[in-house]
Design an enzyme around this catalytic site. Structure first.
Site, mmCIF file in Angstrom:
data_model
loop_
_atom_site.group_PDB
_atom_site.id
_atom_site.type_symbol
_atom_site.label_atom_id
_atom_site.label_comp_id
_atom_site.label_asym_id
_atom_site.label_seq_id
_atom_site.Cartn_x
_atom_site.Cartn_y
_atom_site.Cartn_z
ATOM 1 C CD GLU A 94 -2.863 -1.279 2.422
ATOM 2 O OE1 GLU A 94 -3.808 -1.986 2.372
ATOM 3 O OE2 GLU A 94 -2.556 -0.219 3.434
ATOM 4 C CB CYS A 107 2.799 7.325 3.483
ATOM 5 S SG CYS A 107 3.230 6.134 4.636
ATOM 6 C CB CYS A 114 7.207 -5.429 8.593
ATOM 7 S SG CYS A 114 8.804 -4.847 9.638
ATOM 8 C CB CYS A 118 6.422 -3.279 16.217
ATOM 9 S SG CYS A 118 7.981 -2.725 15.665
ATOM 10 C CB CYS A 121 3.232 -2.154 13.571
ATOM 11 S SG CYS A 121 3.195 -2.063 11.870
ATOM 12 C CB CYS A 338 1.106 5.651 11.025
ATOM 13 S SG CYS A 338 1.705 7.191 10.613
HETATM 14 N N1 SAH Z 1 9.429 -0.062 9.736
HETATM 15 C C1 SAH Z 1 9.591 1.757 9.751
HETATM 16 C C2 SAH Z 1 8.827 2.378 8.808
HETATM 17 C C3 SAH Z 1 7.420 2.045 8.653
HETATM 18 S S1 SAH Z 1 6.450 2.337 10.123
HETATM 19 C C4 SAH Z 1 9.530 2.278 11.313
HETATM 20 O O1 SAH Z 1 9.120 1.359 12.097
HETATM 21 O O2 SAH Z 1 9.926 3.454 11.539
HETATM 22 C C5 SAH Z 1 5.944 4.027 9.979
HETATM 23 C C6 SAH Z 1 5.480 4.583 11.251
HETATM 24 O O3 SAH Z 1 4.200 4.123 11.709
HETATM 25 C C7 SAH Z 1 6.424 4.288 12.548
HETATM 26 O O4 SAH Z 1 6.789 5.383 13.362
HETATM 27 C C8 SAH Z 1 5.731 3.248 13.298
HETATM 28 O O5 SAH Z 1 5.948 3.098 14.457
HETATM 29 C C9 SAH Z 1 4.319 4.078 12.995
HETATM 30 N N2 SAH Z 1 3.024 2.909 13.503
HETATM 31 C C10 SAH Z 1 3.007 1.790 12.888
HETATM 32 N N3 SAH Z 1 2.007 1.159 13.658
HETATM 33 C C11 SAH Z 1 1.226 2.191 14.013
HETATM 34 C C12 SAH Z 1 -0.288 2.425 14.535
HETATM 35 N N4 SAH Z 1 -0.889 1.397 14.768
HETATM 36 N N5 SAH Z 1 -0.447 3.661 14.995
HETATM 37 C C13 SAH Z 1 0.297 4.631 14.674
HETATM 38 N N6 SAH Z 1 1.529 4.699 14.265
HETATM 39 C C14 SAH Z 1 1.950 3.489 14.005
HETATM 40 FE FE1 SF4 Z 2 7.721 -3.126 11.070
HETATM 41 FE FE2 SF4 Z 2 5.823 -2.035 11.728
HETATM 42 FE FE3 SF4 Z 2 7.577 -2.106 13.375
HETATM 43 FE FE4 SF4 Z 2 7.861 -0.585 11.274
HETATM 44 S S1 SF4 Z 2 6.526 -0.370 13.050
HETATM 45 S S2 SF4 Z 2 9.457 -2.060 12.012
HETATM 46 S S3 SF4 Z 2 6.661 -1.665 9.839
HETATM 47 S S4 SF4 Z 2 6.453 -3.959 12.526
#
Ligand code: SAH
Ligand code: SF4
Length: 364
Positions: A94, A107, A114, A118, A121, A338
């Site tokens: 996406e 974006c 991934c 986390c 996410c 995000c």
């Molecule tokens: N993997 C990279 C880039 C993609 S994630 C990273 O982790 O930075 C991009 C951003 O979205 C990151 O700051 C991540 O922590 C945030 N993000 C992920 N899940 C989210 C959620 N459920 N609500 C708000 N931000 C989120």
């Molecule tokens: Fe991967 Fe999501 Fe963690 Fe970014 S925030 S490193 S996309 S699992």
């Protein structure tokens, strides 16, 4: 036997020079081709009228310029547009177009899925499928600029879609070089932001490779909590990550800062004590903090922080002298915010988080 055509979409200037040399063409063909593809949106060699007919025929035989396919577009009420893109392998990724007052931000994704898991996410919950090629990464920018002809060009790029860009470094760097190249998109370093969860060895190597803006997904200010919500922290703990950030800045021009991203999750990392820890660990790092209220998604039990806690947290950081902004949650209704990017059209989770739903104002 039929030989597979080489896709030139993701080729950097240097790679195109090599390519043209390999077919006995002068190096100035490289900028010519880059302008056709990345500035005019032309991908059919036959329309490239400053190439001889013989060259156009030769290119058509051995090469192609092939962007990924847009499978579906969703428009949110506030103008954010999410594109579901289908890759050759069948994987879905996406990208999200976010209109703001003076800019149009894209974006983009660097991986399908991934591996880093986390806990907040949606992409992490989906697991890892594969790395994207440079063509698939720059292809997102190409599509954003040329798929909707009526849309103005993208002015800013954030690597905040699906995937961890520093775990797919070569294609990411090739696509950044096209984003910055004057014969391609010509974006300045300030308009490109690489977001990482903290792959320390790659951050340490990054300063020699690029000067784009760096954002760190911090989300916790002590190792115990960060180990839990950003598991890569077990491998690269906070102290090492913050040292790597300082290193990166040391090699940059003056006035450069790092963006610290901090999601606010109800009852997990949003108390004043957490804010105090954050102030403490960021001492000595030139940074600005971007607070992101957690965006809910199906299957995740976290809730967005209460509005009052969000503002208490933000005001505390500001009082302590840290430049702090609150990100407006955009694209929520289309799961394009995000962390809601999962490479499939999920049901809307609007309303799920009603208890804590707030109208955020842009504080930038
Ligand atoms: N993997 C990279 C880039 C993609 S994630 C990273 O982790 O930075 C991009 C951003 O979205 C990151 O700051 C991540 O922590 C945030 N993000 C992920 N899940 C989210 C959620 N459920 N609500 C708000 N931000 C989120
Ligand atoms: Fe991967 Fe999501 Fe963690 Fe970014 S925030 S490193 S996309 S699992």
């Amino acid at each position: 036997m039929h030989k597979e055509k080489v896709n030139l979409l993701g080729f950097s200037h240097e790679s195109l020079v090599d390519f043209f040399q390999s077919i006995d063409q002068p190096s100035f063909r490289a900028p010519q081709l880059m302008k056709w593809i990345h500035q005019r949106g032309v991908i059919d060699f036959m329309q490239m009228t400053d190439f001889s007919l013989a060259l156009r025929n030769q290119l058509s035989e051995i090469a192609e310029v092939k962007p990924p396919l847009v499978d579906e577009c969703l428009l949110s009420p506030e103008g954010t547009k999410k594109y579901l893109i289908k890759l050759d392998s069948g994987s879905m990724i996406e990208m999200v177009k976010i209109p703001e007052k003076k800019r149009l931000t894209l974006c983009i994704s660097s991986q399908a899925g991934c591996a880093l898991q986390c806990t907040f996410c949606a992409t992490g919950a989906q697991g890892f499928e594969r790395n994207l090629s440079a063509a698939e990464i720059i292809g997102q920018l190409w599509l954003a600029n040329f798929h909707d002809e009526s849309s103005p060009p993208i002015s800013n790029i954030v690597f905040m879609g699906m995937g961890e860009p520093l775990l797919n470094i070569e294609p990411v760097m090739a696509s950044i070089s096209l984003m910055q190249h004057q014969n391609a998109y010509g974006l300045s370093k300030r308009r490109i932001t690489l977001s990482t969860s903290g792959i320390v060895p790659e951050i340490n190597k990054l300063a020699n490779k690029t000067d784009v803006s760096l954002a760190i997904s911090l989300h916790a200010a002590n190792n115990i909590l960060r180990d839990e919500i950003v598991p890569i922290n077990k491998k690269y703990p906070l102290e090492e990550l913050l040292d790597a950030c300082k290193n990166y800045l040391r090699n940059q021009s003056k006035r450069k800062t790092i963006t610290i991203e901090y999601i606010l999750i109800d009852g997990v990392n949003d108390s004043l004590n957490h804010a105090k820890d954050l102030v403490k660990i960021l001492k000595g790092l030139s940074c600005k903090i971007n607070l992101i209220p957690f965006n809910p998604f199906d299957g995740c039990h976290y809730l967005r922080s209460q509005e009052s806690n969000i503002y208490k947290f933000k005001d505390f950081l500001i009082k302590k002298g840290l430049i702090t902004t609150l990100r407006i949650t955009r694209g929520d209704a289309i799961d394009g915010a995000c962390g809601q990017l999962v490479g499939k059209l999920t049901k809307s989770v609007k309303g799920k988080n009603k208890k804590n739903s707030i109208n955020l104002i842009n504080t930038r």
